[in-house]
Design an enzyme around this catalytic site. Structure first.
Site, PDB file in Angstrom:
ATOM      1  N   HIS A 186      -0.501 -10.534  -4.094  1.00  0.00           N
ATOM      2  CA  HIS A 186       0.417 -10.199  -5.178  1.00  0.00           C
ATOM      3  C   HIS A 186       0.788 -11.469  -5.922  1.00  0.00           C
ATOM      4  O   HIS A 186       0.912 -12.538  -5.329  1.00  0.00           O
ATOM      5  CB  HIS A 186       1.677  -9.490  -4.664  1.00  0.00           C
TER       6      HIS A 186
ATOM      7  N   HIS B 153       3.549 -13.303  -8.326  1.00  0.00           N
ATOM      8  CA  HIS B 153       4.945 -13.305  -8.748  1.00  0.00           C
ATOM      9  C   HIS B 153       4.982 -13.798 -10.188  1.00  0.00           C
ATOM     10  O   HIS B 153       4.536 -14.912 -10.466  1.00  0.00           O
ATOM     11  CB  HIS B 153       5.779 -14.270  -7.898  1.00  0.00           C
TER      12      HIS B 153
ATOM     13  N   ASP C  62      10.645  -7.278  -8.346  1.00  0.00           N
ATOM     14  CA  ASP C  62      10.895  -7.809  -7.012  1.00  0.00           C
ATOM     15  C   ASP C  62      12.313  -7.421  -6.593  1.00  0.00           C
ATOM     16  O   ASP C  62      13.240  -7.500  -7.407  1.00  0.00           O
ATOM     17  CB  ASP C  62      10.738  -9.330  -7.024  1.00  0.00           C
TER      18      ASP C  62
ATOM     19  N   GLY D  24       4.671 -19.206   2.519  1.00  0.00           N
ATOM     20  CA  GLY D  24       5.701 -18.268   2.103  1.00  0.00           C
ATOM     21  C   GLY D  24       5.225 -16.849   1.873  1.00  0.00           C
ATOM     22  O   GLY D  24       6.005 -16.012   1.437  1.00  0.00           O
TER      23      GLY D  24
ATOM     24  N   HIS E  55      -6.580  -3.120  -1.392  1.00  0.00           N
ATOM     25  CA  HIS E  55      -5.976  -4.085  -0.482  1.00  0.00           C
ATOM     26  C   HIS E  55      -6.872  -5.315  -0.297  1.00  0.00           C
ATOM     27  O   HIS E  55      -8.017  -5.201   0.121  1.00  0.00           O
ATOM     28  CB  HIS E  55      -5.719  -3.419   0.886  1.00  0.00           C
TER      29      HIS E  55
ATOM     30  N   CYS F 251       0.842  -1.205   0.000  1.00  0.00           N
ATOM     31  CA  CYS F 251       0.000   0.000   0.000  1.00  0.00           C
ATOM     32  C   CYS F 251       0.876   1.254   0.000  1.00  0.00           C
ATOM     33  O   CYS F 251       0.550   2.245  -0.659  1.00  0.00           O
ATOM     34  CB  CYS F 251      -0.961  -0.002   1.185  1.00  0.00           C
TER      35      CYS F 251
ATOM     36  N   HIS G 246      -0.800  -8.528   1.388  1.00  0.00           N
ATOM     37  CA  HIS G 246      -1.545  -7.802   0.356  1.00  0.00           C
ATOM     38  C   HIS G 246      -1.344  -8.679  -0.875  1.00  0.00           C
ATOM     39  O   HIS G 246      -0.196  -8.908  -1.281  1.00  0.00           O
ATOM     40  CB  HIS G 246      -0.948  -6.409   0.149  1.00  0.00           C
TER      41      HIS G 246
END
Length: 112
Positions: A101, A103, A33, A94, A49, A10, A99
């Site tokens: 996301h 990968h 990342d 992990g 969120h 955020c 929030h």
């Protein structure tokens, strides 16, 4: 203070923390990342969120679909459309930032 006010992502979305943004629109941001696990490792994050992908799927399946489309676009640009898309849900899986996301890992041939 609310969970969103303390959330790392955020703060990135609000511009309080810098990031290497690779994509942004009204509902979503994608950035590199800081601890990449592949040649190209991008995080795709909805601006609203949600704690995890299950919550996102339940409350806004359109945004989840939009995130998958962004992942494809990144992979098309970076590595002939091949990519790995990972959502970690829960601390024991992990997830370290709560929030949601995705990968996106691409840019090279990856082992299983």
């Amino acid at each position: 203070m609310s969970e969103a006010n303390e959330c790392l992502f955020c703060k990135i979305i609000a511009g309080e923390i810098p990031s290497n943004t690779v994509y942004e629109d009204d509902s979503t941001i994608a950035f590199s990342d800081i601890h990449p696990k592949a040649k190209v490792h991008v995080l795709i994050v909805p601006k609203k969120h949600y704690a995890n992908v299950a919550e996102l799927a339940e409350q806004d399946s359109h945004e989840l679909s939009h995130m998958v489309g962004i992942a494809k676009s990144i992979a098309d640009k970076e590595f002939h459309g091949a990519y790995r898309l990972i959502f970690n849900t829960g601390e024991d899986a992990g997830q370290s930032v709560f929030h949601v996301h995705a990968h996106v890992l691409t840019g090279e041939v990856m082992a299983e």
